[in-house]
Design a protein around this motif. Structure first.
Motif, PDB file in Angstrom:
ATOM      1  N   LYS A   1      14.938 -10.006 113.793  1.00  0.00           N
ATOM      2  CA  LYS A   1      13.934 -10.375 114.794  1.00  0.00           C
ATOM      3  C   LYS A   1      12.757 -11.097 114.154  1.00  0.00           C
ATOM      4  O   LYS A   1      12.229 -12.064 114.711  1.00  0.00           O
ATOM      5  N   ALA A   2      12.337 -10.627 112.971  1.00  0.00           N
ATOM      6  CA  ALA A   2      11.158 -11.195 112.322  1.00  0.00           C
ATOM      7  C   ALA A   2      11.413 -12.584 111.752  1.00  0.00           C
ATOM      8  O   ALA A   2      10.558 -13.478 111.851  1.00  0.00           O
ATOM      9  N   ILE A   3      12.585 -12.803 111.175  1.00  0.00           N
ATOM     10  CA  ILE A   3      12.838 -14.035 110.438  1.00  0.00           C
ATOM     11  C   ILE A   3      13.417 -15.149 111.307  1.00  0.00           C
ATOM     12  O   ILE A   3      13.232 -16.334 111.025  1.00  0.00           O
ATOM     13  N   LEU A   4      14.114 -14.808 112.385  1.00  0.00           N
ATOM     14  CA  LEU A   4      14.781 -15.817 113.216  1.00  0.00           C
ATOM     15  C   LEU A   4      13.848 -16.962 113.643  1.00  0.00           C
ATOM     16  O   LEU A   4      14.214 -18.139 113.489  1.00  0.00           O
ATOM     17  N   PRO A   5      12.653 -16.707 114.166  1.00  0.00           N
ATOM     18  CA  PRO A   5      11.802 -17.832 114.567  1.00  0.00           C
ATOM     19  C   PRO A   5      11.388 -18.721 113.394  1.00  0.00           C
ATOM     20  O   PRO A   5      11.247 -19.934 113.550  1.00  0.00           O
ATOM     21  N   TYR A   6      11.207 -18.126 112.217  1.00  0.00           N
ATOM     22  CA  TYR A   6      10.847 -18.923 111.040  1.00  0.00           C
ATOM     23  C   TYR A   6      12.018 -19.793 110.591  1.00  0.00           C
ATOM     24  O   TYR A   6      11.845 -20.943 110.179  1.00  0.00           O
ATOM     25  N   ALA A   7      13.226 -19.247 110.667  1.00  0.00           N
ATOM     26  CA  ALA A   7      14.416 -20.017 110.302  1.00  0.00           C
ATOM     27  C   ALA A   7      14.603 -21.196 111.254  1.00  0.00           C
ATOM     28  O   ALA A   7      14.945 -22.314 110.839  1.00  0.00           O
TER      29      ALA A   7
END
Length: 629
Positions: A168-174
């Motif tokens: 959940k935390a990394i998906l938007p950054y990726a």
């Protein structure tokens, strides 16, 4: 002298002329490139494309194939269609650190727990995870980045809840990173896999009448999906499914996946004689192959001790370093296939942790100290098998000695001997090859390990040295075996490769044996051999009992209190020694040093600062009350 094709090669040529889609299974050294060249010549009235992932293989094909076939790597095909748009980004020499990437992405650090210990993933590490997630997406055939592509820290991957947290935390950054990478001008560092993925997403068409897809047993999933989609052309997949050794990094064995009209074999090797073929067939037998490789009668091969081999192949990077040092000690000039710098960086990262400084190295980033690394390796021997031997080497020889040896390696053209992992030796051959003792015993090998063994054996032309292999024992018999399975006395170590009870729950009998042994003056090395536990695990266990002896029932609250981000540098260690003789309690000491109470207790054991007495036996007895776990 005119080359006369074998009956197997003639069958391949005839099948190709029929226009059928084919799989050509070519066992080691069976003239695969020659067969494909003959096939291409037989299709002289048609236009074809030869595709391989490795540039060196393509360059060899260019020099041999007829003019009706264009030879390309997957990336060069993609570059001609779309990659050229990103030339400026590819050629830029500007360096962007992961801290800068993290700040640009706007990431925030995350804390997570494993075995009641809290770890912190800082901004640079979070940025690294985001970029790695994009890389995972680019190796897939998916059309958009999802949670399934997110790179999860190793320690967090054991827990579904922690995994979901990172997804959940990394998906938007990726997603933000991928959006930037699709622009001809952008912030993030660009690499060739990005435009290959963009090309695949555009559903490309490769012109021509037939496609020769080489090394198909280790196919890049993206390129494989492109080739499978070329239904207008005849598709011929070639390779050796028993040399599929890169599935661990996402490669797909196309030879066991794609649907074709006919499946053909090449089994006559032209690389080695009967003795080496026999060894290869022994391994193929474990893989239940329907065919065997045939040795070449014109080559006199032997399997025996070779004093000065041209190549030494190892299963692990640690094995490579061991044999580099051994050969250098014999005054031989040594070359390494692959990226020596990667090994140097790992050793230097270990050195940072030993000094109490956290490292950004991908495999070691979660840990705050060297002791933490060793404790974790001792607790999870199977999961950490690949790095354990490296850790042992660092402990045994020191970072400076290892780095010095690695910096002395020479170019292959200047060397007396080449030392390599078996993975990097794939596609190569030498007159004499020695196999290191860091492979697994066949009874412990999974399918990919057996394939790696087959690749290793078939790199030799005339002389194959398997003397170290003869001394490899099954894991269940390895108590007391020297580190990395080596037989060399230069590399003996006091700890076994895999202590027989590592990772298993402690019993009261074991705890009392440990405590009583310490009270009686037995060394941790002696107790390690007796109990089947590593020395590091014994240190941690005695730290636990020291904690219980000093604090009674309240000690349970401190068994696994989280470590701080700071490690044990020289300054902190000196403060620890200075404060030890004060009248402070363990809790007060831990607060002053900003470490966990459990960590403090373990450090006291490691540095022989406490006296073992009957109070420890009482602590064990008290802990193992009826109903206690």
């Amino acid at each position: 002298m005119t080359f006369k094709p074998t009956d197997e090669q003639l069958k391949v040529i005839a099948a190709a002329k029929s226009g059928q889609d084919l799989i050509v299974q070519a066992l080691a050294g069976t003239g695969k490139t020659t067969t494909l060249k003959l096939l291409a010549e037989a299709l002289h009235g048609k236009r074809g494309t030869y595709i391989a992932f490795n540039k060196a293989i393509v360059e060899e094909a260019v020099s041999k194939f007829p003019s009706n076939v264009k030879c390309s790597t997957a990336h060069s095909l993609a570059y001609r269609h779309i990659g050229f748009n990103f030339q400026n980004r590819i050629n830029t020499h500007s360096r962007v650190t992961f801290r800068q990437v993290g700040e640009w992405l706007g990431v925030e650090k995350i804390g997570y727990s494993h075995n009641k210990v809290t770890y912190v993933v800082d901004v640079p590490q979070m940025a690294n995870l985001a970029v790695s997630s994009v890389a995972n997406f680019c190796k897939s055939i998916d059309t958009e980045i999802t949670k399934d592509h997110i790179e999860i820290p190793f320690l967090a991957s054991f827990d579904k809840r922690q995994t979901a947290l990172f997804q959940k935390a990394i998906l938007p950054y990726a997603k933000k990173a991928w959006e930037d990478l699709q622009k001809s001008e952008g912030f993030l560092k660009f690499n060739h896999d990005y435009y290959l993925k963009m090309w695949q997403l555009g559903s490309p068409r490769i012109p021509g009448d037939f496609i020769l897809f080489d090394e198909a047993q280790d196919a890049d999933p993206v390129m494989l999906s492109i080739v499978e989609a070329q239904i207008h052309a005849q598709r011929i997949y070639c390779g050796d499914q028993y040399q599929a050794i890169y599935e661990w990094r996402g490669a797909e064995n196309a030879l066991s996946k794609v649907k074709v009209d006919e499946h053909l074999w090449l089994t006559q090797s032209f690389r080695f004689g009967h003795a080496i073929a026999n060894e290869a067939n022994d391994i193929l037998g474990f893989l239940d192959t329907p065919v065997q490789v045939k040795g070449f009668g014109d080559i006199n091969s032997s399997v025996q001790l070779v004093n000065d081999p041209k190549a030494i192949l190892c299963r692990t990077n640690a094995g490579v370093i061991q044999h580099v040092m051994e050969q250098q000690a014999k005054s031989r000039k040594v070359a390494i296939i692959g990226r020596t710098q990667e090994l140097i960086e790992f050793a230097e990262a270990c050195g940072q942790l030993q000094k109490g400084i956290r490292t950004g190295h991908r495999e070691l980033a979660p840990f705050t100290s060297w002791l933490e690394v060793k404790e974790y390796v001792a607790s999870y021997p199977d999961e950490t098998h690949e790095i354990k031997t490296m850790i042992d080497l660092v402990d045994r020889f020191g970072v400076e000695t290892l780095v010095s040896a690695l910096k002395k390696v020479v170019l292959e053209s200047e060397s007396d001997v080449v030392v390599s992992t078996a993975h990097r030796a794939k596609g190569r051959e030498w007159d004499s090859v020695k196999l290191a003792g860091d492979y697994l015993h066949p009874v412990d090998m999974d399918t990919e390990d057996l394939r790696l063994a087959y690749v290793s054996v078939t790199r030799a032309i005339r002389n194959l040295d398997m003397t170290e292999w003869a001394l490899i024992t099954p894991r269940e018999d390895q108590e007391g075996i020297a580190s990395a399975g080596t037989t060399s006395k230069v590399f003996e170590t006091n700890e076994p490769v895999r202590a027989s009870r590592s990772g298993l729950k402690w019993t009261k009998h074991e705890d009392l044996r440990l405590v009583e042994g310490c009270i009686n003056g037995e060394t941790f090395e002696e107790l390690s051999e007796d109990l089947g536990r590593t020395v590091s695990a014994l240190h941690s266990r005695m730290g636990k009992w020291y904690l219980h002896a000093e604090m009674g029932e309240t000690a349970g609250n401190f068994d696994s209190v989280s470590f701080s981000e700071d490690g044990w540098g020289d300054e902190k260690l000196n403060s620890f020694f200075e404060l030890w003789d004060s009248n402070l309690t363990l809790v007060e000491l831990a607060e002053k040093l900003k470490v966990s109470v459990f960590r403090l207790a373990t450090q006291a054991v490691v540095n022989d600062l406490i006296e073992f007495d009957d109070q420890f036996i009482e602590a064990v007895d008290s802990y193992y009350e009826p109903g206690a776990s």
